[in-house]
Design a protein around this motif. Structure first.
Motif: not given
Lengths: 329, 329
Positions: B238-250
């Motif tokens: 459902v979502e894939i990307g760099d950790s920081r981006t995903i954790m900061a703004a899923p």
């Protein structure tokens, strides 16, 4: 306020092993208390003790001010209705050969409850736990893990106990559904003025659900505190390390974990002096020889440590330096 | 091999398995690249397909698989097209795996040394025994086990869970695989031991030339360890990307809800209910027309129930599969 649970200098020996070592604490009626600890800390032994599945080797366990030993002798059925245990492995705690309805009927029969009233209460619980009545006609293998947990909780509550001991009631459940089940349990606890001892390794759950916490290590209570106080500023270095590990996994404010050295020692051969000194980052000479007493630090806290607050919590969580390199003993 | 080219390319991976209730759709057309020299975290709850994905990569799939299609390319090799001998030649050489349960992953009849030496000799046939032992000892030291020479002679039953997981990591190190798959490697361990293993994996990152696929249900843990995160739900990404981006703004509503469930209650009032996602995980036996998360999604609209959203770019460093990414951002 009446004490629902009180333990006085309780030890449990398995041969040479001390499963519980000189444990004393009280839980007031209607309190929600958390119990935290790792393998070998004595959590499970404590659970079994509270429901009368195991006797204390020394010391006394009292439930509503009466010793368990006496209650089991004079009126064991009444005692078992008073204290109920929800086991960690919910699926295994349900007999695979009985439909849910029959499992519950057995409880009613064993305790000779008035059937009509008991079933009415069960239907209320079915509804409150978000299940449908049709689940009563299924076998345990026909329901999901989450439903099995609710049924195990339902069975415990069907007796209208006054004390609920829940051993990891949400372990193995997905985080997305844990919250829902815990919210329900909190509501029911308030309604029934249940006394609730919650064993969990999930500190997030402990923090949100309980008002007081016991931290155990190798059969001993090492810290007892109000929940908020503990999470704001743990006093025992073991609590501090445990909380820092949890904080490092927090999504909003990740911190740096305090990585403890070495293994949890075997309870067969526990370290001399303070039981935690082999892994304690701030242990002093005294800790290696002299076992600290569980002493009162302030109105809300007791701790078993010669040097409480000596492992800095805030610094540990925010320090830029890297975690200490690891060596085994 | 060019630097930009991913180590592993998975295209349209589809997996179905027979169950007593019909055919289950386990993986629904997975597209995923595993870059070179990267730790990629795969997060998901039960039934998300994360372990099936790992098992498909190393082709250790259970016997009830009815259909597998698509491509898994390691360099120029399509792993799904290899015969049994072909894939067997890659296991323990270019591909290695650390399993969840360190209790059952080691052979109780063999010493630690035998386990490690076997790995070395499989990887470099013809290597002198003394050299293999020397490497085994170095690997044991590298994973933080003291008394290496003594421990080499131990059998798994003499080791704690944390030690056994260290031995498994040492075996994986010795194989120097291109891809190391770690399936919930710390889930069976106590919290303080888990922290040790995570610290060890962080330390060892620089020693591993290949990539790691780290699978876990614990989003916080994955975020701590991995550069990139892949979130799975119901057999899809459902979502894939760099950790920081995903954790900061899923971005995806599922990731958002998961993050909300895991936020520590630090600032929340004690009587505020815990967050959870209503409903249950999708049943893999039932076919789904629209978005797999639609039945539980807080942002669901008509189109979500009709068309499956593609995994598409959302910002420079991530992709998500949702029709309404822009509207709900």
């Amino acid at each position: 306020m009446m004490n629902a649970v009180s333990l006085t200098d309780v030890s449990v020996f398995f041969g040479q092993v001390r499963g519980l070592d000189n444990v004393s604490f009280t839980i007031e009626a209607g309190e929600r208390v958390g119990l935290v600890g790792e393998s070998g800390s004595g959590k499970s032994t404590l659970c079994r003790l509270l429901v009368g599945l195991r006797a204390a080797t020394t010391g006394e366990v009292r439930i509503f001010e009466r010793s368990i030993t006496d209650q089991l002798k004079t009126d064991s059925s009444r005692f078992r209705r008073t204290v109920q245990l929800v086991m960690q492995d919910a699926v295994a705690s349900l007999s695979p050969r009985m439909r849910i309805r029959d499992l519950l009927a057995e409880v009613i029969k064993v305790h000779a409850l008035p059937a009509e009233e008991a079933w009415a209460w069960i239907e209320t619980l079915v509804d409150r736990l978000g299940l449908s009545v049709s689940i009563l006609d299924r076998y345990p293998h026909e329901i999901s893990g989450g439903q099995a947990r609710r049924i195990a909780i339902l069975r415990a509550l069907s007796l209208k106990p006054r004390i609920l001991v829940a051993d990891e009631p949400t372990a193995g459940l997905d985080v997305s559904v844990q919250g829902g089940l815990l919210n329900l349990l909190i509501d029911i606890q308030k309604e029934l003025s249940l006394t609730w001892l919650l064993i969990s390794h999930d500190l997030r759950v402990i923090r949100r659900v309980t008002s007081r916490v016991l931290v155990m290590y190798l059969g001993q209570v090492v810290e007892e505190s109000d929940t908020e106080g503990l999470f704001r500023m743990p006093a025992h270095p073991y609590s501090t390390a445990l909380l820092s590990v949890d904080a490092s996994n927090a999504l909003d404010r990740p911190g740096r974990p305090i990585v403890l050295q070495g293994e949890i020692p075997s309870p067969v051969n526990p370290p001399a002096g303070c039981r935690f000194h082999t892994r304690c980052p701030v242990a002093q000479a005294q800790c290696r020889t002299e076992m600290p007493r569980l002493r009162q630090l302030d109105a809300k806290r007791r701790v078993r440590c010669h040097y409480p607050y000596s492992l800095p919590f805030d610094q540990a969580v925010h320090s830029p330096q890297s975690s200490p390199r690891e060596t085994s003993p | 091999m060019s630097l930009d080219r991913p180590l592993v390319t998975i295209r349209d991976l589809d997996l179905r398995a027979a169950t007593s209730r019909g055919e289950a759709h386990i993986l629904k057309g997975i597209d995923l690249d595993i870059p070179n020299g990267c730790i990629l975290g795969v997060v998901g709850e039960s039934g998300s397909g994360k372990s099936s994905l790992a098992n498909a990569l190393i082709r250790l799939l259970p016997g009830n698989i009815t259909r597998i299609s698509g491509e898994i390319r390691l360099g120029d090799t399509n792993l799904l097209a290899l015969d049994e001998a072909g894939i067997q030649a890659l296991r323990g050489t270019r591909l290695a795996m650390i399993f969840q349960d360190p209790m059952t992953a080691l052979n109780p009849l063999f010493s630690v040394e035998r386990h490690l030496v076997d790995v070395v000799r499989r990887r470099w046939p013809g290597i002198a025994h003394a050299e293999a032992v020397r490497r085994a000892e170095a690997a044991i030291k590298a994973v933080g086990i003291a008394d290496a020479a003594l421990r080499l002679k131990s059998h798994p039953s003499n080791l704690s869970g944390g030690m056994r997981q260290r031995v498994l990591i040492a075996m994986a190190l010795l194989a120097e695989p291109d891809l190391l798959i770690a399936d919930e490697p710390t889930t069976a361990l106590d919290a303080t031991i888990e922290a040790q293993i995570i610290a060890l994996l962080k330390d060892l990152r620089s020693r591993l030339s290949g990539s790691i696929l780290f699978i876990s249900h614990h989003l916080g843990l994955v975020a701590q360890l991995c550069e990139r995160i892949c979130v799975m739900y119901g057999g899809t990404i459902v979502e894939i990307g760099d950790s920081r981006t995903i954790m900061a703004a899923p971005a995806h509503p599922y990731t958002r809800a998961l993050v909300a469930c895991m936020i520590d209650g630090a600032d929340a009032a004690g009587d505020q209910p815990l967050a959870f996602i209503p409903g249950e995980v999708p049943d893999p036996v039932k076919p789904v027309d629209g978005c797999i998360f639609a039945p539980r999604c807080a942002y669901v609209v008509g189109v979500c129930r009709e068309a499956r959203p593609d995994l598409r770019d959302f910002g420079a460093t991530r992709q998500a599969a949702c029709h309404r990414l822009e509207e709900i951002a």
